[in-house]
Motif scaffolding. Sequence first.
Motif, mmCIF file in Angstrom:
data_model
loop_
_atom_site.group_PDB
_atom_site.id
_atom_site.type_symbol
_atom_site.label_atom_id
_atom_site.label_comp_id
_atom_site.label_asym_id
_atom_site.label_seq_id
_atom_site.Cartn_x
_atom_site.Cartn_y
_atom_site.Cartn_z
ATOM 1 N N ARG A 59 95.423 -22.201 -54.356
ATOM 2 C CA ARG A 59 95.869 -22.136 -53.353
ATOM 3 C C ARG A 59 94.982 -20.885 -52.210
ATOM 4 O O ARG A 59 95.848 -20.089 -51.696
ATOM 5 C CB ARG A 59 97.537 -20.713 -53.911
ATOM 6 C CG ARG A 59 97.795 -21.521 -54.645
ATOM 7 C CD ARG A 59 98.960 -20.297 -54.969
ATOM 8 N NE ARG A 59 100.421 -21.236 -56.193
ATOM 9 C CZ ARG A 59 100.716 -20.690 -56.935
ATOM 10 N NH1 ARG A 59 101.348 -19.758 -56.607
ATOM 11 N NH2 ARG A 59 101.182 -21.917 -57.778
ATOM 12 N N HIS A 60 94.152 -21.278 -51.818
ATOM 13 C CA HIS A 60 93.583 -20.612 -50.961
ATOM 14 C C HIS A 60 93.262 -22.373 -49.269
ATOM 15 O O HIS A 60 92.995 -22.823 -49.680
ATOM 16 C CB HIS A 60 92.244 -20.832 -51.174
ATOM 17 C CG HIS A 60 91.476 -20.026 -50.455
ATOM 18 N ND1 HIS A 60 92.057 -18.991 -50.137
ATOM 19 C CD2 HIS A 60 90.287 -20.630 -49.523
ATOM 20 C CE1 HIS A 60 90.366 -18.470 -48.893
ATOM 21 N NE2 HIS A 60 89.468 -19.831 -48.740
ATOM 22 N N LYS A 61 93.929 -21.696 -48.109
ATOM 23 C CA LYS A 61 93.490 -21.931 -46.857
ATOM 24 C C LYS A 61 94.678 -23.331 -46.833
ATOM 25 O O LYS A 61 94.958 -24.270 -46.486
ATOM 26 C CB LYS A 61 92.378 -22.641 -46.987
ATOM 27 C CG LYS A 61 91.241 -21.750 -46.864
ATOM 28 C CD LYS A 61 90.499 -21.280 -45.869
ATOM 29 C CE LYS A 61 89.688 -20.267 -45.205
ATOM 30 N NZ LYS A 61 89.143 -20.015 -44.490
ATOM 31 N N THR A 62 95.719 -23.097 -47.488
ATOM 32 C CA THR A 62 97.032 -24.301 -48.290
ATOM 33 C C THR A 62 97.870 -24.131 -46.663
ATOM 34 O O THR A 62 98.633 -24.707 -45.766
ATOM 35 C CB THR A 62 97.857 -24.030 -48.746
ATOM 36 O OG1 THR A 62 97.991 -22.658 -49.016
ATOM 37 C CG2 THR A 62 96.941 -24.436 -50.253
ATOM 38 N N LYS A 63 97.380 -23.239 -46.114
ATOM 39 C CA LYS A 63 98.540 -22.572 -44.977
ATOM 40 C C LYS A 63 97.889 -22.850 -43.050
ATOM 41 O O LYS A 63 98.526 -23.069 -42.400
ATOM 42 C CB LYS A 63 99.023 -21.387 -44.346
ATOM 43 C CG LYS A 63 100.331 -20.952 -45.524
ATOM 44 C CD LYS A 63 100.652 -19.735 -45.409
ATOM 45 C CE LYS A 63 102.054 -19.677 -46.803
ATOM 46 N NZ LYS A 63 102.358 -18.326 -46.466
ATOM 47 N N HIS A 64 96.588 -23.743 -43.805
ATOM 48 C CA HIS A 64 95.841 -23.313 -42.003
ATOM 49 C C HIS A 64 96.184 -25.006 -41.826
ATOM 50 O O HIS A 64 95.240 -25.780 -43.002
ATOM 51 C CB HIS A 64 94.724 -23.511 -42.974
ATOM 52 C CG HIS A 64 94.102 -22.431 -42.552
ATOM 53 N ND1 HIS A 64 93.433 -20.982 -41.470
ATOM 54 C CD2 HIS A 64 94.427 -21.299 -43.990
ATOM 55 C CE1 HIS A 64 93.347 -19.740 -41.966
ATOM 56 N NE2 HIS A 64 94.087 -19.628 -43.457
ATOM 57 N N PRO A 65 96.612 -25.555 -41.148
ATOM 58 C CA PRO A 65 97.043 -27.270 -40.985
ATOM 59 C C PRO A 65 95.232 -27.990 -40.657
ATOM 60 O O PRO A 65 95.162 -28.956 -40.959
ATOM 61 C CB PRO A 65 97.520 -27.197 -38.779
ATOM 62 C CG PRO A 65 98.238 -25.733 -39.217
ATOM 63 C CD PRO A 65 97.445 -25.184 -40.223
ATOM 64 N N SER A 66 94.642 -26.860 -40.439
ATOM 65 C CA SER A 66 93.345 -27.968 -40.450
ATOM 66 C C SER A 66 92.641 -28.074 -41.170
ATOM 67 O O SER A 66 92.129 -29.247 -41.794
ATOM 68 C CB SER A 66 92.239 -27.163 -39.622
ATOM 69 O OG SER A 66 92.393 -25.774 -40.187
ATOM 70 N N PHE A 67 92.961 -27.205 -42.251
ATOM 71 C CA PHE A 67 92.979 -28.154 -44.282
ATOM 72 C C PHE A 67 93.471 -28.453 -44.418
ATOM 73 O O PHE A 67 93.442 -29.655 -45.452
ATOM 74 C CB PHE A 67 92.362 -26.199 -44.498
ATOM 75 C CG PHE A 67 91.231 -26.021 -44.436
ATOM 76 C CD1 PHE A 67 90.042 -25.983 -45.716
ATOM 77 C CD2 PHE A 67 90.834 -25.180 -43.483
ATOM 78 C CE1 PHE A 67 88.994 -25.130 -44.961
ATOM 79 C CE2 PHE A 67 89.738 -24.423 -43.511
ATOM 80 C CZ PHE A 67 88.650 -24.889 -44.157
ATOM 81 N N THR A 68 94.406 -28.619 -43.938
ATOM 82 C CA THR A 68 95.791 -29.334 -44.979
ATOM 83 C C THR A 68 95.556 -30.999 -44.296
ATOM 84 O O THR A 68 96.618 -31.783 -45.242
ATOM 85 C CB THR A 68 97.622 -28.599 -44.856
ATOM 86 O OG1 THR A 68 97.855 -28.410 -43.465
ATOM 87 C CG2 THR A 68 97.246 -27.662 -45.736
#
Length: 87
Positions: A59-68
């Motif tokens: 559950r890491h970086k899942t709120k960053h659009p650049s990553f999702t």
Amino acid sequence: MQTGLILWFLFINVIGYLVMSDDKKRAQRRRDRTPERTLFLLAFIGGALGVWIAMYRKRHKTKHPSFTIGIPLLLFLNAVIYGYFLK
């Protein structure tokens, strides 16, 4: 060449998973972090699957659009490239 590519796929994805997991631990402990550029580079050079799995398991970086958005796109690109060279 196929054996080398499969070994690369395994190696780079394990590295991607481990680096993403380590970045999560560092974030929790408020330590120096792995630059996002490095995470994207690992995904770009073939480790998108490992980065993607770690992203959701930890559950890491899942709120960053650049990553999702970016990591799944790089995963698709990796699949196309691996598919091309393995056929």
